[in-house]
Design an enzyme around this catalytic site. Sequence first.
Site, short mmCIF file in Angstrom:
data_model
loop_
_atom_site.label_atom_id
_atom_site.label_comp_id
_atom_site.label_asym_id
_atom_site.label_seq_id
_atom_site.Cartn_x
_atom_site.Cartn_y
_atom_site.Cartn_z
N ASP A 1 0.86 -1.19 0.00
CA ASP A 1 0.00 0.00 0.00
C ASP A 1 0.89 1.22 0.00
O ASP A 1 1.96 1.22 0.63
CB ASP A 1 -0.91 0.01 1.23
CG ASP A 1 -2.06 -0.97 1.11
OD1 ASP A 1 -2.43 -1.33 -0.03
OD2 ASP A 1 -2.61 -1.35 2.15
N ASP B 1 -6.92 -1.40 -4.69
CA ASP B 1 -8.04 -0.98 -3.85
C ASP B 1 -8.93 0.01 -4.59
O ASP B 1 -10.16 -0.03 -4.47
CB ASP B 1 -7.52 -0.34 -2.55
CG ASP B 1 -6.72 -1.31 -1.71
OD1 ASP B 1 -6.98 -2.53 -1.76
OD2 ASP B 1 -5.82 -0.83 -0.99
#
Length: 171
Positions: free
Chosen positions: A125, A147
């Site tokens: 991330d 995402d």
Amino acid sequence: MNLKQYLFGPLTLFGLAVAVAAALVDQGSKLYLLFVHDLEANPVRLAPFLDFVLTRNYGISYGLLQMPGEAGQWLLVGFKAAAVALLWAWLAKAENRFTALALGLIIGGAAGNTVDRLLHGWVVDFVFFHVSGAGWRFNWYVFNLADVVIVAGVVGLLYESIFGDHAVKAP
């Protein structure tokens, strides 16, 4: 009914092409930031409210269900594989390109994050939104392009269920 009927419909190849494209863009961004830019050593400040920083996510979206052990990672891989199988079966029944596009985005995002988990044992991330003022600070979850496409796919499915041709209309 044989297995082929569950897995292939008229829009399956379109949805899978979207999934492959989404997963490739996600993986390309992560590989560049990890191995070319070295994001861990060189975080990037893009704006006063947006940074690229490396975060190792041992859970699912929004940092939920943190499972740092090997067994936990395999459990999450199994969960994603089951979800992708169900989404693929839904894709085989898709009746329009918009639904196939949305399902392809979700499948591609799930695949991108699963590749991370298999390669690293965690999900890469890096997009970090934050806002601060005098005496306060708000940090949004750190996320990645996988995402983003998953959320876009879910929003597309919600839009289709509310405004699409087959949406249930009140009399």
